[in-house]
Enzyme design. Sequence first.
Site, PDB file in Angstrom:
ATOM      1  N   ILE A  16       0.909  -1.152   0.000  1.00 38.78           N
ATOM      2  CA  ILE A  16       0.000   0.000   0.000  1.00 38.78           C
ATOM      3  C   ILE A  16       0.945   1.198   0.000  1.00 38.78           C
ATOM      4  O   ILE A  16       1.583   1.487   1.004  1.00 38.78           O
ATOM      5  CB  ILE A  16      -0.941   0.008   1.227  1.00 38.78           C
ATOM      6  CG1 ILE A  16      -1.836  -1.236   1.237  1.00 38.78           C
ATOM      7  CG2 ILE A  16      -1.789   1.294   1.223  1.00 38.78           C
ATOM      8  CD1 ILE A  16      -2.748  -1.350   2.455  1.00 38.78           C
ATOM      9  N   PRO A  17       1.095   1.871  -1.151  1.00 35.93           N
ATOM     10  CA  PRO A  17       2.233   2.768  -1.379  1.00 35.93           C
ATOM     11  C   PRO A  17       2.155   4.140  -0.707  1.00 35.93           C
ATOM     12  O   PRO A  17       2.098   5.179  -1.369  1.00 35.93           O
ATOM     13  CB  PRO A  17       2.254   2.897  -2.907  1.00 35.93           C
ATOM     14  CG  PRO A  17       0.820   2.767  -3.287  1.00 35.93           C
ATOM     15  CD  PRO A  17       0.231   1.758  -2.318  1.00 35.93           C
ATOM     16  N   CYS A  18       2.230   4.164   0.611  1.00 36.69           N
ATOM     17  CA  CYS A  18       2.213   5.438   1.330  1.00 36.69           C
ATOM     18  C   CYS A  18       3.464   6.259   1.034  1.00 36.69           C
ATOM     19  O   CYS A  18       3.459   7.475   1.226  1.00 36.69           O
ATOM     20  CB  CYS A  18       2.035   5.211   2.833  1.00 36.69           C
ATOM     21  SG  CYS A  18       3.212   4.074   3.564  1.00 36.69           S
ATOM     22  N   HIS A  19       4.519   5.620   0.522  1.00 37.32           N
ATOM     23  CA  HIS A  19       5.731   6.365   0.163  1.00 37.32           C
ATOM     24  C   HIS A  19       5.480   7.314  -1.012  1.00 37.32           C
ATOM     25  O   HIS A  19       6.256   8.238  -1.227  1.00 37.32           O
ATOM     26  CB  HIS A  19       6.884   5.400  -0.167  1.00 37.32           C
ATOM     27  CG  HIS A  19       6.624   4.499  -1.326  1.00 37.32           C
ATOM     28  ND1 HIS A  19       5.885   3.324  -1.193  1.00 37.32           N
ATOM     29  CD2 HIS A  19       6.961   4.584  -2.635  1.00 37.32           C
ATOM     30  CE1 HIS A  19       5.812   2.735  -2.382  1.00 37.32           C
ATOM     31  NE2 HIS A  19       6.455   3.477  -3.273  1.00 37.32           N
ATOM     32  N   ARG A  20       4.386   7.115  -1.739  1.00 35.46           N
ATOM     33  CA  ARG A  20       4.071   7.964  -2.896  1.00 35.46           C
ATOM     34  C   ARG A  20       3.331   9.247  -2.501  1.00 35.46           C
ATOM     35  O   ARG A  20       2.947  10.020  -3.366  1.00 35.46           O
ATOM     36  CB  ARG A  20       3.233   7.185  -3.912  1.00 35.46           C
ATOM     37  CG  ARG A  20       4.000   6.025  -4.532  1.00 35.46           C
ATOM     38  CD  ARG A  20       3.174   5.256  -5.541  1.00 35.46           C
ATOM     39  NE  ARG A  20       3.881   4.047  -5.947  1.00 35.46           N
ATOM     40  CZ  ARG A  20       3.284   2.944  -6.356  1.00 35.46           C
ATOM     41  NH1 ARG A  20       1.964   2.887  -6.442  1.00 35.46           N
ATOM     42  NH2 ARG A  20       3.996   1.891  -6.679  1.00 35.46           N
TER      43      ARG A  20
END
Length: 156
Positions: free
Chosen positions: A121-125
């Site tokens: 779940i790409p919270c880094h984006r």
Amino acid sequence: MKYWEVYESKIGPLTILCDDEALLRIDFGRTEPLNAVRERTELIRRAEGQLEEYMAGKRTVFDLPLKPEGTEFQKKVWNALLLIPYGETKSYKDIAVMIDNPKGCRAVGMANNRNPIPVIIPCHRVIGANGSLIGYGGGLDIKVKLLDLERPEASH
């Protein structure tokens, strides 16, 4: 039953926790989840394989069953994060608008911070409105590595 294993990734050790149906958590570092058995299940092997492909620049979308635990609001935010395409970023404000809560930037930030399945779940984006990198659960150095990995000109 819950199962866990440590995966040694390019960004450091990741502890993967799942049940019989879906991934529940990924923790940065080596942790020993409570009430879980250390066993490399088929699902954990699939997650490791897909993470390996992602880190090698060969996978842009994950195909794994996910069951993150959180409030309805948090789940709404995490589902919105899944819509951010590989190699792109969105601001907290963008996510707030996506979930029909345009004034909820701070709440989106808190939900982003509590994402139990980072990388997949790409919270880094998610970045600040001014393009700043703001915090990351795994540390800003890991956020930078993940964003660099997704740049089109990145060499793998």
